[in-house]
Design an enzyme around this catalytic site. Structure first.
Site, PDB file in Angstrom:
ATOM      1  N   LYS A 171      47.382 -18.519 102.927  1.00  0.00           N
ATOM      2  CA  LYS A 171      46.994 -19.102 101.639  1.00  0.00           C
ATOM      3  C   LYS A 171      48.215 -19.171 100.717  1.00  0.00           C
ATOM      4  O   LYS A 171      48.683 -18.150 100.213  1.00  0.00           O
ATOM      5  CB  LYS A 171      45.919 -18.254 100.937  1.00  0.00           C
ATOM      6  N   GLY A 224      53.596 -11.393  95.157  1.00  0.00           N
ATOM      7  CA  GLY A 224      53.138 -11.927  93.881  1.00  0.00           C
ATOM      8  C   GLY A 224      53.267 -10.873  92.805  1.00  0.00           C
ATOM      9  O   GLY A 224      54.106  -9.967  92.898  1.00  0.00           O
ATOM     10  N   SER A 225      52.423 -10.968  91.797  1.00  0.00           N
ATOM     11  CA  SER A 225      52.552 -10.069  90.643  1.00  0.00           C
ATOM     12  C   SER A 225      51.950  -8.695  90.933  1.00  0.00           C
ATOM     13  O   SER A 225      51.139  -8.535  91.855  1.00  0.00           O
ATOM     14  CB  SER A 225      51.851 -10.696  89.447  1.00  0.00           C
ATOM     15  N   GLY A 229      48.649  -7.719  93.103  1.00  0.00           N
ATOM     16  CA  GLY A 229      48.929  -6.843  94.242  1.00  0.00           C
ATOM     17  C   GLY A 229      48.043  -5.607  94.249  1.00  0.00           C
ATOM     18  O   GLY A 229      47.502  -5.218  95.285  1.00  0.00           O
ATOM     19  N   GLU A 248      54.680  -7.133  98.169  1.00  0.00           N
ATOM     20  CA  GLU A 248      55.962  -7.328  97.470  1.00  0.00           C
ATOM     21  C   GLU A 248      55.646  -7.879  96.093  1.00  0.00           C
ATOM     22  O   GLU A 248      55.016  -8.935  95.973  1.00  0.00           O
ATOM     23  CB  GLU A 248      56.862  -8.299  98.246  1.00  0.00           C
ATOM     24  N   CYS A 282      61.989 -12.675  91.694  1.00  0.00           N
ATOM     25  CA  CYS A 282      61.632 -11.253  91.592  1.00  0.00           C
ATOM     26  C   CYS A 282      62.884 -10.398  91.539  1.00  0.00           C
ATOM     27  O   CYS A 282      62.859  -9.281  91.028  1.00  0.00           O
ATOM     28  CB  CYS A 282      60.769 -10.849  92.779  1.00  0.00           C
ATOM     29  N   GLN A 329      53.544 -20.402  82.094  1.00  0.00           N
ATOM     30  CA  GLN A 329      54.812 -19.654  82.146  1.00  0.00           C
ATOM     31  C   GLN A 329      55.681 -20.009  80.944  1.00  0.00           C
ATOM     32  O   GLN A 329      56.357 -19.144  80.383  1.00  0.00           O
ATOM     33  CB  GLN A 329      55.540 -19.962  83.461  1.00  0.00           C
ATOM     34  N   GLU A 381      58.169  -7.569  83.132  1.00  0.00           N
ATOM     35  CA  GLU A 381      58.725  -8.720  83.848  1.00  0.00           C
ATOM     36  C   GLU A 381      58.323  -9.994  83.110  1.00  0.00           C
ATOM     37  O   GLU A 381      57.136 -10.285  82.960  1.00  0.00           O
ATOM     38  CB  GLU A 381      58.189  -8.768  85.281  1.00  0.00           C
TER      39      GLU A 381
HETATM   40  P1  NAP Z   1      50.313 -14.050  91.452  1.00  0.00           P
HETATM   41  O1  NAP Z   1      49.699 -14.685  90.290  1.00  0.00           O
HETATM   42  O2  NAP Z   1      50.085 -12.601  91.666  1.00  0.00           O
HETATM   43  O3  NAP Z   1      49.826 -14.891  92.730  1.00  0.00           O
HETATM   44  C1  NAP Z   1      50.331 -14.647  94.022  1.00  0.00           C
HETATM   45  C2  NAP Z   1      49.322 -15.153  95.044  1.00  0.00           C
HETATM   46  O4  NAP Z   1      48.132 -14.352  94.970  1.00  0.00           O
HETATM   47  C3  NAP Z   1      48.877 -16.590  94.798  1.00  0.00           C
HETATM   48  O5  NAP Z   1      48.707 -17.244  96.035  1.00  0.00           O
HETATM   49  C4  NAP Z   1      47.547 -16.387  94.094  1.00  0.00           C
HETATM   50  O6  NAP Z   1      46.670 -17.466  94.166  1.00  0.00           O
HETATM   51  C5  NAP Z   1      47.000 -15.203  94.843  1.00  0.00           C
HETATM   52  N1  NAP Z   1      45.913 -14.518  94.147  1.00  0.00           N
HETATM   53  C6  NAP Z   1      45.652 -14.483  92.819  1.00  0.00           C
HETATM   54  N2  NAP Z   1      44.556 -13.730  92.577  1.00  0.00           N
HETATM   55  C7  NAP Z   1      44.112 -13.285  93.770  1.00  0.00           C
HETATM   56  C8  NAP Z   1      43.027 -12.470  94.169  1.00  0.00           C
HETATM   57  N3  NAP Z   1      42.179 -11.950  93.288  1.00  0.00           N
HETATM   58  N4  NAP Z   1      42.863 -12.205  95.485  1.00  0.00           N
HETATM   59  C9  NAP Z   1      43.721 -12.699  96.402  1.00  0.00           C
HETATM   60  N5  NAP Z   1      44.770 -13.497  96.081  1.00  0.00           N
HETATM   61  C10 NAP Z   1      44.979 -13.779  94.779  1.00  0.00           C
HETATM   62  O7  NAP Z   1      51.901 -14.240  91.447  1.00  0.00           O
HETATM   63  P2  NAP Z   1      52.725 -15.587  91.151  1.00  0.00           P
HETATM   64  O8  NAP Z   1      52.618 -15.885  89.695  1.00  0.00           O
HETATM   65  O9  NAP Z   1      52.364 -16.634  92.138  1.00  0.00           O
HETATM   66  O10 NAP Z   1      54.209 -15.135  91.498  1.00  0.00           O
HETATM   67  C11 NAP Z   1      55.053 -14.506  90.603  1.00  0.00           C
HETATM   68  C12 NAP Z   1      55.153 -13.026  90.903  1.00  0.00           C
HETATM   69  O11 NAP Z   1      55.576 -12.838  92.249  1.00  0.00           O
HETATM   70  C13 NAP Z   1      56.187 -12.299  90.064  1.00  0.00           C
HETATM   71  O12 NAP Z   1      55.671 -11.074  89.618  1.00  0.00           O
HETATM   72  C14 NAP Z   1      57.332 -12.059  91.041  1.00  0.00           C
HETATM   73  O13 NAP Z   1      58.160 -10.953  90.724  1.00  0.00           O
HETATM   74  C15 NAP Z   1      56.582 -11.843  92.298  1.00  0.00           C
HETATM   75  N6  NAP Z   1      57.431 -12.046  93.467  1.00  0.00           N
HETATM   76  C16 NAP Z   1      57.826 -10.954  94.174  1.00  0.00           C
HETATM   77  C17 NAP Z   1      58.663 -11.097  95.263  1.00  0.00           C
HETATM   78  C18 NAP Z   1      59.070  -9.911  96.068  1.00  0.00           C
HETATM   79  O14 NAP Z   1      59.434 -10.083  97.218  1.00  0.00           O
HETATM   80  N7  NAP Z   1      59.018  -8.701  95.527  1.00  0.00           N
HETATM   81  C19 NAP Z   1      59.122 -12.368  95.626  1.00  0.00           C
HETATM   82  C20 NAP Z   1      58.714 -13.475  94.868  1.00  0.00           C
HETATM   83  C21 NAP Z   1      57.856 -13.294  93.792  1.00  0.00           C
HETATM   84  P3  NAP Z   1      46.718 -18.712  93.106  1.00  0.00           P
HETATM   85  O15 NAP Z   1      47.265 -19.780  93.905  1.00  0.00           O
HETATM   86  O16 NAP Z   1      45.318 -18.954  92.686  1.00  0.00           O
HETATM   87  O17 NAP Z   1      47.598 -18.317  92.001  1.00  0.00           O
END
Ligand code: NAP
Length: 479
Positions: A171, A224-225, A229, A248, A282, A329, A381
């Site tokens: 997904k 993701g966030s 997570g 992550e 990230c 954002q 962040e």
């Molecule tokens: P996000 O809002 O947490 O979303 C990440 C993924 O999770 C998306 O596919 C999202 O779907 C899905 N999701 C949302 N709610 C969910 C739920 N209740 N159950 C299952 N899946 C769900 O993060 P983002 O805004 O896309 O990405 C930014 C974040 O990613 C930042 O915090 C960044 O630091 C982090 N990140 C970390 C790394 C690392 O390796 N540490 C790398 C890159 C990014 P939707 O499509 O509906 O949003």
């Protein structure tokens, strides 16, 4: 045209569709993409479960050949894939093409890993018994990815999953379905059997939630966030059976600049780490921790370079900083710009919304000075091109401030002192440490991941990826 999901070996309509909008030009509707339902996840899991026995027992050569074909195609088409990525996510063309190339390299690395699987033979403590330790695929893995690396992160999850004989339900983030669709199409045409890779695009609250609760999924890898997570981790552990997890998440990465640093090296690394990819990494260095003797020269030189960066349409070759990904954002970035000032930090340069020819989510990189470690802009962040400079007395205070964070993904230092470089590598509380390099920008054949609030579970990438994507079996045989 509506781009479809890929379930059980066929392209499938969703219940609904989303319009994919170019953040550099909101008049540009890229295409419509299917949004899946919980039932689509159920069908995808069933197909993956059916495919698992044969795929997990397929020869390493077969898995290698498929990943290698996909790698070659991604690399050959990197310019086209990079343009698609930049159009939907907003990073510059150079960054988009670089990311697509990286995805191809990752696929190539894991093609090789298929041939490097093996086990151990260990003498038993008992006479007449042999012990063999081997690895097997985990089963059906659910992969949930963020929007900021629309092709590289999916590649670095899908490739090791397939290499170790797992079947996948994937997904991608709802904001960036096009790159995910292209990658799936390439992998499927490379020869994957029916059911081995399933793409279910759609919302996290629908598709993602069902993946987390589904009893047919054995393991979930998420990027993701932190808040998402935590929710996913709790769901995976609370489900029956409990799922293996790899999370992550966010970062608030420090970059320390010491008095003895080469100023050009320090400025270049900070500029790249804090602002490139519009700060939406990230591993971005959003906290610049600078000792007194170099502080004024550093902020002057950095702000000159920063304000000269050309903010613009991601598809314009001259652009150095693309738009942020969406309105939400952009609102966040603008709120932190206000918050930093109301909390007493000094907006030294940048910030605000530059005029660009096309209507998009443009935000000028911003540099705060006189920041204290307890301010929101130094702790939370932001995920935008906003950097905070924290002034410190000496190395010891710099290290303490660097570690004064809930996160622990990447940490960097600019110094010409071997002693301080070695001490920082040893004592920075982060999964990755950079000396005289930006905090962002990593190799693909070595482990990636962090500590504290940034990561949970085994590392991604390189040979270490096997810790998540395989499970160990210990076999005893009487001779
Ligand atoms: P996000 O809002 O947490 O979303 C990440 C993924 O999770 C998306 O596919 C999202 O779907 C899905 N999701 C949302 N709610 C969910 C739920 N209740 N159950 C299952 N899946 C769900 O993060 P983002 O805004 O896309 O990405 C930014 C974040 O990613 C930042 O915090 C960044 O630091 C982090 N990140 C970390 C790394 C690392 O390796 N540490 C790398 C890159 C990014 P939707 O499509 O509906 O949003």
């Amino acid at each position: 045209m509506v781009y479809k999901n890929f379930i059980a070996g066929s392209w499938a309509d969703g219940n609904d569709a989303t319009r994919n909008i170019n953040p550099s030009d909101t008049n540009d509707v890229i295409a419509e993409f299917a949004r899946g339902s919980a039932e689509d996840v159920d069908r995808a899991v069933e197909a993956a479960r059916t495919a698992f026995p044969a795929w997990s027992r397929s020869t390493p050569q077969r898995r290698h050949d498929i990943l290698k074909r996909a790698s070659d195609e991604v690399i050959t088409r990197a310019d086209e894939l990079g343009r698609i990525l930049s159009r939907e996510e907003g990073k510059t063309l150079a960054e988009g093409i670089g990311e697509a190339t990286r995805a191809g390299q990752v696929l190539g690395f894991f093609a090789g890993e298929c041939l490097r699987t093996g086990g151990e033979s260990i003498p038993s403590v008992r006479p007449g018994v042999g012990v063999e330790v081997t690895r097997e695929g985990v089963g059906v893995v659910g992969l949930i990815t963020p929007w900021n690396f629309p092709i590289a992160i999916p590649a670095w999850k899908i490739a090791p999953a397939l290499a170790w004989g797992n079947c996948v339900v994937f997904k991608p983030a709802d904001l960036v379905p096009h790159s995910a669709w292209m990658l799936t199409d390439i992998l499927v045409r490379a020869g994957l059997p029916e059911g081995v890779l399933n793409l279910v695009m759609g919302r996290g609250s629908v598709v993602g939630e069902r993946m987390v609760s589904h009893p047919g999924i054995d393991a979930v890898s998420f990027t993701g966030s932190v808040s998402t997570g935590r929710r996913i981790a709790a769901g995976c552990v609370g489900s029956q059976p409990m799922k293996k997890i790899q999370m992550e998440m966010g970062g608030k990465n420090p970059f320390v600049v010491l008095d003895d640093a080469d100023l050009d090296v320090a400025v270049e690394a900070a500029l790249n780490g804090a602002f490139y990819s519009t700060g939406q990494r990230c591993t971005a260095s959003s906290r610049l921790i600078v000792t007194e003797g170099i502080h004024d020269r550093f902020i002057e030189a950095l702000s000159q370079r920063m304000t000269a960066l050309r903010v613009g349409n991601a598809l314009d070759e001259a652009t150095q900083i693309g738009p942020v990904v969406d309105q939400s954002q952009l609102d966040t970035d603008l709120e932190y710009l206000e918050r930093g000032q109301s909390d007493g930090a000094h907006l030294f340069a940048g910030g605000g919304q530059p005029r660009v020819n096309t209507p998009g989510y443009y935000f000028a990189p911003a540099l705060f000075t006189e920041v204290k470690s307890d301010m929101a802009i130094a702790r939370e962040e932001i995920f935008g091109p906003i950097a905070s400079v924290i002034r410190v007395r000496d190395y010891d205070e710099a290290l303490a401030v660097a570690n004064d964070t809930d996160f622990g993904l990447s940490a960097g230092i600019a110094t010409t002192s071997l002693k301080h470089a070695a001490d920082f590598r040893r004592n920075a509380e982060a999964g990755m440490v950079m000396v005289n390099l930006p905090t962002a920008g990593v190799d693909y054949h070595v482990p990636f991941g962090g500590r504290k609030g940034s990561s949970y579970g085994p590392r991604e990438q390189g040979a270490y990826a096997r810790e998540f994507y395989s499970t160990v079996k210990t076999g005893y045989t009487a001779h």
